[in-house]
Design a protein around this motif. Structure first.
Motif, mmCIF file in Angstrom:
data_model
loop_
_atom_site.group_PDB
_atom_site.id
_atom_site.type_symbol
_atom_site.label_atom_id
_atom_site.label_comp_id
_atom_site.label_asym_id
_atom_site.label_seq_id
_atom_site.Cartn_x
_atom_site.Cartn_y
_atom_site.Cartn_z
ATOM 1 N N VAL A 137 7.636 19.097 1.804
ATOM 2 C CA VAL A 137 6.973 19.183 3.098
ATOM 3 C C VAL A 137 6.153 17.932 3.386
ATOM 4 C CG1 VAL A 137 5.472 20.570 4.552
ATOM 5 C CG2 VAL A 137 6.958 21.688 2.914
ATOM 6 N N PHE A 138 5.156 17.678 2.577
ATOM 7 C CA PHE A 138 4.272 16.556 2.873
ATOM 8 C C PHE A 138 4.943 15.204 2.641
ATOM 9 C CE2 PHE A 138 0.882 19.771 1.708
ATOM 10 C CZ PHE A 138 0.692 20.122 3.028
ATOM 11 N N GLY A 139 5.580 15.083 1.488
ATOM 12 C CA GLY A 139 6.196 13.809 1.151
ATOM 13 C C GLY A 139 7.287 13.426 2.126
ATOM 14 N N VAL A 140 8.235 14.339 2.310
ATOM 15 C CA VAL A 140 9.373 14.026 3.182
ATOM 16 C C VAL A 140 8.919 13.867 4.631
ATOM 17 C CG1 VAL A 140 11.569 14.909 4.088
ATOM 18 C CG2 VAL A 140 11.044 15.139 1.659
ATOM 19 N N ALA A 141 8.018 14.753 5.073
ATOM 20 C CA ALA A 141 7.559 14.676 6.465
ATOM 21 C C ALA A 141 6.832 13.357 6.708
ATOM 22 C CB ALA A 141 6.648 15.856 6.783
ATOM 23 N N ALA A 142 5.982 12.961 5.761
ATOM 24 C CA ALA A 142 5.259 11.696 5.923
ATOM 25 C C ALA A 142 6.246 10.534 5.979
ATOM 26 C CB ALA A 142 4.284 11.508 4.757
ATOM 27 N N ILE B 79 -1.619 12.523 -4.619
ATOM 28 C CA ILE B 79 -0.774 11.474 -4.029
ATOM 29 C C ILE B 79 -0.196 11.935 -2.683
ATOM 30 C CG2 ILE B 79 1.355 10.152 -4.327
ATOM 31 C CD1 ILE B 79 0.807 10.250 -7.374
ATOM 32 N N PHE B 80 0.561 13.036 -2.724
ATOM 33 C CA PHE B 80 1.331 13.412 -1.522
ATOM 34 C C PHE B 80 0.459 13.960 -0.391
ATOM 35 C CE2 PHE B 80 4.571 13.529 -4.885
ATOM 36 C CZ PHE B 80 5.461 12.619 -4.337
ATOM 37 N N GLU B 81 -0.521 14.769 -0.726
ATOM 38 C CA GLU B 81 -1.380 15.287 0.346
ATOM 39 C C GLU B 81 -2.217 14.163 0.949
ATOM 40 O OE1 GLU B 81 -1.736 19.874 -1.311
ATOM 41 O OE2 GLU B 81 -3.558 18.721 -1.056
ATOM 42 N N GLU B 82 -2.612 13.210 0.123
ATOM 43 C CA GLU B 82 -3.374 12.085 0.669
ATOM 44 C C GLU B 82 -2.500 11.231 1.588
ATOM 45 O OE1 GLU B 82 -6.697 11.730 0.574
ATOM 46 O OE2 GLU B 82 -6.382 13.697 -0.308
ATOM 47 N N ILE B 83 -1.241 11.008 1.170
ATOM 48 C CA ILE B 83 -0.341 10.222 2.029
ATOM 49 C C ILE B 83 -0.185 10.913 3.386
ATOM 50 C CG2 ILE B 83 2.099 9.598 2.322
ATOM 51 C CD1 ILE B 83 2.138 8.874 -0.646
ATOM 52 N N ALA B 84 -0.018 12.243 3.347
ATOM 53 C CA ALA B 84 0.216 12.972 4.593
ATOM 54 C C ALA B 84 -1.050 13.060 5.452
ATOM 55 C CB ALA B 84 0.737 14.374 4.281
ATOM 56 N N PHE B 85 -2.172 13.449 4.832
ATOM 57 C CA PHE B 85 -3.363 13.758 5.641
ATOM 58 C C PHE B 85 -4.278 12.550 5.846
ATOM 59 C CE2 PHE B 85 -1.879 17.861 4.274
ATOM 60 C CZ PHE B 85 -2.007 18.608 5.431
ATOM 61 N N ARG B 86 -4.617 11.862 4.774
ATOM 62 C CA ARG B 86 -5.526 10.731 4.929
ATOM 63 C C ARG B 86 -4.748 9.457 5.243
ATOM 64 N NH1 ARG B 86 -7.555 15.409 3.787
ATOM 65 N NH2 ARG B 86 -6.725 15.254 1.672
ATOM 66 N N GLY B 87 -3.417 9.550 5.169
ATOM 67 C CA GLY B 87 -2.577 8.420 5.554
ATOM 68 C C GLY B 87 -2.063 8.617 6.967
ATOM 69 N N VAL B 88 -0.977 9.384 7.065
ATOM 70 C CA VAL B 88 -0.254 9.485 8.332
ATOM 71 C C VAL B 88 -1.074 10.194 9.420
ATOM 72 C CG1 VAL B 88 1.828 10.403 9.397
ATOM 73 C CG2 VAL B 88 1.951 9.421 7.121
ATOM 74 N N LEU B 89 -1.639 11.346 9.095
ATOM 75 C CA LEU B 89 -2.385 12.098 10.118
ATOM 76 C C LEU B 89 -3.582 11.298 10.626
ATOM 77 C CD1 LEU B 89 -2.848 14.771 11.691
ATOM 78 C CD2 LEU B 89 -4.260 15.528 9.795
ATOM 79 N N LEU B 90 -4.324 10.741 9.699
ATOM 80 C CA LEU B 90 -5.514 9.973 10.079
ATOM 81 C C LEU B 90 -5.125 8.774 10.946
ATOM 82 C CD1 LEU B 90 -8.488 10.296 9.422
ATOM 83 C CD2 LEU B 90 -8.222 8.672 7.571
ATOM 84 N N HIS B 91 -4.042 8.130 10.587
ATOM 85 C CA HIS B 91 -3.572 6.969 11.344
ATOM 86 C C HIS B 91 -3.187 7.388 12.776
ATOM 87 C CE1 HIS B 91 -1.556 3.174 12.136
ATOM 88 N NE2 HIS B 91 -0.524 3.865 12.593
#
Lengths: 674, 252
Positions: free
Chosen positions: A468-473, A556-568
């Protein structure tokens, strides 16, 4: 907002509707007559059919060779006795004479061609005997042939089969009696049912299961009458541009349209309910067995209050669809999926075992449906009722805002469908799409949660994190051509940030514990939930694997999704404070377990602040991983999810430590994130 | 001299279209319009007239530049702008199931006309535009000429100081078009500032005090008819228009 303007617009909408006889007849008057009429005709047809079935004489035949088949006497006796019942008194189903009209059977000669006789309805059911042989069929059996697609044949088979089954029971009981078991079998281990629920509770459960679906259906059906015309019709007619050039503000127009939809939806719902009640009073239609339509005044008022945001949500959905449609017909077409989704959600209270004190409280409309069911059975879970009301109210506000935006969209007026972000696509379009992506992800998680229950295990986490998070991001980064370094804040932080992580993660865990305790004042956490959490986190896999699944991968993955992609995606659309709250609480809501939302929202907020201040995702990754590892460690050591009760100064110290940690994150943050 | 009612500075609008890419519909348009003046925007179809007027009426957001109506900015104060203007175009329709009287009452109310004067104002409009015999009839039952009168009455019922007429005679027969032009002249006499867009030269020649020739989103010339004649040495507006749009002299 000017009340006079809104009133004038509402009156105008209602006047337009009242002067449209075709709409009034087909959308309002006709359903009032047709639905009860259909109901009445269905029951009338069923009655007539029953009378016809019971009033006729059915024919049956026994295969000629039946008598020649060698069979044991008991089985033969069974057949003959059943056929005897049919033959003797004509009551094939074995009922007593007082049970209803008799069913007459007439035995005829067995035809040569059974299939043809059944086809021509000379014969309704054919009886044959099949001798027992081998292991597959140790005893002889009776074979009934009939035509299931012909009413008479199908009914005859049913009557005869029941006669045979009843006779078989009698034969069996006779055999038991012959073998020395002289009391009736039903006297052995008798069962007695005691109903502890009051009549109101039983009836309330039935009504509560159906009420929301019925109300949603009526509101949608009634509201759509006005909604199609509200924006799509006005657009098609050319009156929308006239309206948009007046001094009425967009907010006033949307408010008036929503009020018009609500007024008509409410009026048609009341009309329909009164109509059904009148038909019931006239005994032309019957309510479902066990259902009484009496609701206590207090519960009724509470339900009215409870359904208010749902009504606004529905009207805003319809208005949004109308606003996005170019024509009246397109709006009508698009209403269908909206209605399907709303009905599916409104039907959730019918599902057994769904309680308000679960993730369902986060699903608009469904939460109110479950709340209504609980209220009608006398359960008042006030904090959760308030939460359900707030969630649906929040969703209604978001949709109302979205429908407001449709009035500001230039494509309402111009031929151009697109603006600069649409044309540029890629990174420029992403801030507008990020909400949709995460809404879909959340819906997926919610469906998952509702299906697999509240527990978490390593499999779930692996799938969530990777799939979910990894692939979606990854999909979002590729689809919108996002610059990876900037999107994920892949920058080296200030050295002090690492010290901040070491201080902040344990302190944050203590604060999260405080938040859990605070929240549990309003929503007491069930013991079973605590035990399940402790069990999931403390057992099953070796420690090193648990650290990978529960600590490293989320880090790793939740940070990429939430503090990476979502925040951006959100950062240029919100102020810093809004960004921290929205992105942080969204993270909490993704932990769709109700009791985990408060502490994970806090963690989300702290991690967002960490990224903003440090300008780098790496401290947030380390903080997240360390936080989870510490939580896991405490569960492994203590074997419980919550530690011993800390005192207030523990929390004050933790708060100070967190503030210090966030202070240490500073430096590159501003430059990097500006 | 009357005060400036509409002030437009550097007004620009870009659209984006998948097939055509960026379309600069309006580019750095500047003009002003005073009370008792009919200011004409003369241009071919697609020249940017309607887009300009829609930005002034706050229906579209400018990409750049400013426009003010009685000092109110179209971006920061759109409701006040709309309260002070009446917008009429061939695409602004009426509610077919309302009567003429109900239509005027509705638009007086939504335009925040004082409640205590609404009824008398509506009757005044009915009288002025000769709608007395039809005031109780639904719009859908009226002839196109009567509908047009109701539309004008609807545009001015709240007594706005600024009026926008965007190609108002499109689709009208000659007599109805003349009636409309007469009504516009009367409104000028009432002191209204009128922005009038058209692609019909004779209309512009007859009605407008000043004319801006607009082509490909840019204003090529802006003056009164005499000034345009003097600048181009052309007598007819049609020739003046061709001169500015194509750069050719048709009298040669």
């Amino acid at each position: 907002m000017n009340r006079r303007t809104v009133t004038a617009l509402v009156v105008n909408d209602l006047r337009q509707l009242a002067r449209n006889p075709r709409v009034l007849v087909f959308a309002v008057a006709l359903p009032l007559v047709l639905w009860p009429l259909m109901w009445f005709l269905t029951s009338l047809t069923t009655e007539r059919r029953q009378e016809r079935i019971e009033g006729r004489t059915y024919t049956y035949a026994v295969a000629d060779d039946t008598a020649g088949v060698a069979a044991d006497d008991g089985a033969r006796a069974w057949l003959e006795r059943a056929l005897g019942v049919v033959g003797d008194d004509g009551r094939a189903d074995g009922t007593e004479a007082t049970d209803g009209p008799a069913v007459r059977f007439e035995r005829i000669e067995a035809p040569d061609d059974v299939a043809a006789a059944l086809d021509e309805e000379r014969l309704h059911v054919h009886v044959a005997w099949e001798a027992g042989s081998g292991e597959d069929l140790p005893a002889p059996r009776i074979v009934l042939s009939h035509r299931a697609d012909l009413d008479a044949s199908d009914s005859a088979e049913g009557f005869l089969r029941r006669a045979l089954e009843r006779t078989r029971t009698e034969v069996r009981e006779q055999r038991l009696a012959d073998a020395g078991f002289d009391s009736p079998p039903e006297d052995l281990l008798p069962l007695e049912r005691i109903e502890t629920a009051s009549e109101e509770q039983t009836s309330g459960l039935l009504l509560g299961r159906l009420l929301t679906a019925i109300i949603v259906m009526m509101m949608l059906a009634g509201g759509s009458i006005v909604a199609t015309d509200a924006l799509a019709g006005e657009k098609e007619r050319g009156t929308l541009e006239t309206l948009l050039t007046t001094a009425a503000s967009r907010v006033e127009i949307v408010t008036a349209k929503n009020l018009s939809i609500l007024a008509v939806a409410f009026a048609t719902s009341v009309l329909n309910i009164v109509n059904i009640v009148v038909w019931m009073q006239l005994d032309l239609i019957a309510p479902p067995a066990g259902l009484t339509l009496v609701i206590p005044v207090g519960a009724g008022l509470l339900l009215l209050l409870l359904y208010a945001p749902a009504a606004v949500l529905l009207s805003s959905s319809l208005l949004l669809v109308s606003g996005r449609s170019k024509t009246y017909k397109e709006a009508q077409l698009l209403f269908a999926p909206v209605m399907l989704v709303a009905m599916a959600v409104a039907a959730i209270p019918v599902l057994p075992g769904v309680e308000l004190r679960s993730a369902i409280v986060l699903l608009p409309i469904a939460n109110l449906g479950v709340a209504a069911r609980e209220i009608l059975t006398g359960q008042y879970d006030w904090p959760l009722l308030a939460a359900a009301w707030a969630v649906t109210g929040g969703a209604a506000a978001l949709l109302a805002r979205a429908s407001l935006r449709t009035l500001s969209a230039e494509k309402l007026i111009t031929a151009s469908e697109l603006d600069d972000a649409d044309l540029a696509g890629g990174p420029a379009l992403f801030p507008r799409r990020v909400g949709r992506w995460f809404a879909v992800l959340w819906a997926l998680l919610l469906v998952w949660q509702l299906n697999i229950g509240g527990g978490i295990d390593s499999r779930l986490l692996i799938t969530i994190n990777l799939s979910v998070f990894g692939v979606a991001a990854w999909l979002m980064i590729v689809r919108y051509r996002l610059p990876i370094r900037e999107t994920l804040s892949l920058r080296a932080p200030a050295p002090g940030a690492w010290l901040g992580v070491l201080i902040g993660a344990p302190a944050g865990l203590v604060l999260a514990d405080g938040v859990v305790r605070l929240a549990s004042l309003a929503m007491p956490i069930p013991e079973a939930w605590i035990e399940a959490m402790a069990e999931n986190m403390g057992a099953g896999l070796p420690l090193w694997q648990m650290l990978i699944f529960f600590s490293l991968m989320p880090g790793i993955f939740e940070e990429i999704a939430f503090r990476g992609v979502l925040l951006h995606g959100l950062r240029n659309r919100l102020t810093t404070l809004q960004l921290v709250l929205v992105a942080g609480i969204a993270f909490g809501f993704f932990h769709v377990d109700l009791f985990r939302i408060p502490p994970t929202s806090l963690l989300g907020i702290l991690l967002v602040v960490t990224v903003i201040r440090s300008g780098s995702i790496f401290p947030a990754m380390a903080w997240h991983a360390l936080h989870n590892a510490l939580a896991l460690g405490s569960a492994r050591v203590e074997q419980i999810a919550l530690p011993e009760q800390p005192t207030w100064w523990h929390y004050v110290l933790a708060l100070l430590a967190v503030l210090l940690a966030l202070q240490l994150m500073k430096r590159k943050a501003r430059a990097a994130f500006s | 001299m009357s005060t400036v009612q509409v002030e437009v500075q550097g007004l620009s609008k870009n659209f984006f279209d998948p097939s055509r890419g960026e379309v600069r519909a309006v580019q750095e348009v500047n003009f002003e319009c005073r009370g008792s003046e009919i200011f004409g925007l003369l241009g071919a179809n697609g020249a940017g007239k309607t887009t300009t007027l829609r930005m002034i009426s706050t229906v579209l957001q400018p990409t750049a530049g400013t426009a003010r109506v009685l000092g109110h900015d179209v971006v920061s104060d759109p409701v006040e702008v709309r309260r002070n203007l009446g917008f009429y175009s061939a695409s602004t329709a009426l509610y077919p199931r309302l009567t003429a009287r109900e239509t005027l009452t509705l638009f007086a109310r939504v335009n925040k006309y004082p409640a205590e004067r609404t009824r008398s104002r509506v009757e005044e409009m009915i009288e002025r535009f000769g709608l007395g015999d039809y005031a109780g009839a639904r719009i859908e039952k009226l002839s196109s000429g009567m509908k047009q009168k109701v539309s004008i009455a609807r545009t001015v019922v709240h007594d706005p100081p600024v009026l926008i007429f965007d190609e108002p005679t499109v689709g009208l027969d000659v007599l109805n078009a003349l009636d409309l032009q007469k009504a516009i002249q009367e409104l000028r006499a009432d002191g209204k500032a009128i922005l009038f867009s058209t692609h019909i030269m004779s209309e512009a020649e007859r009605l407008c005090d000043r004319i801006a020739i607009i082509d490909k989103g840019r204003i090529r010339a802006c003056d009164d008819l005499e000034g345009l004649r003097a600048a181009t040495s052309q007598h007819y507006l049609e020739d003046i228009f061709v001169h500015y749009v194509t750069g050719e002299d048709t009298t040669a």
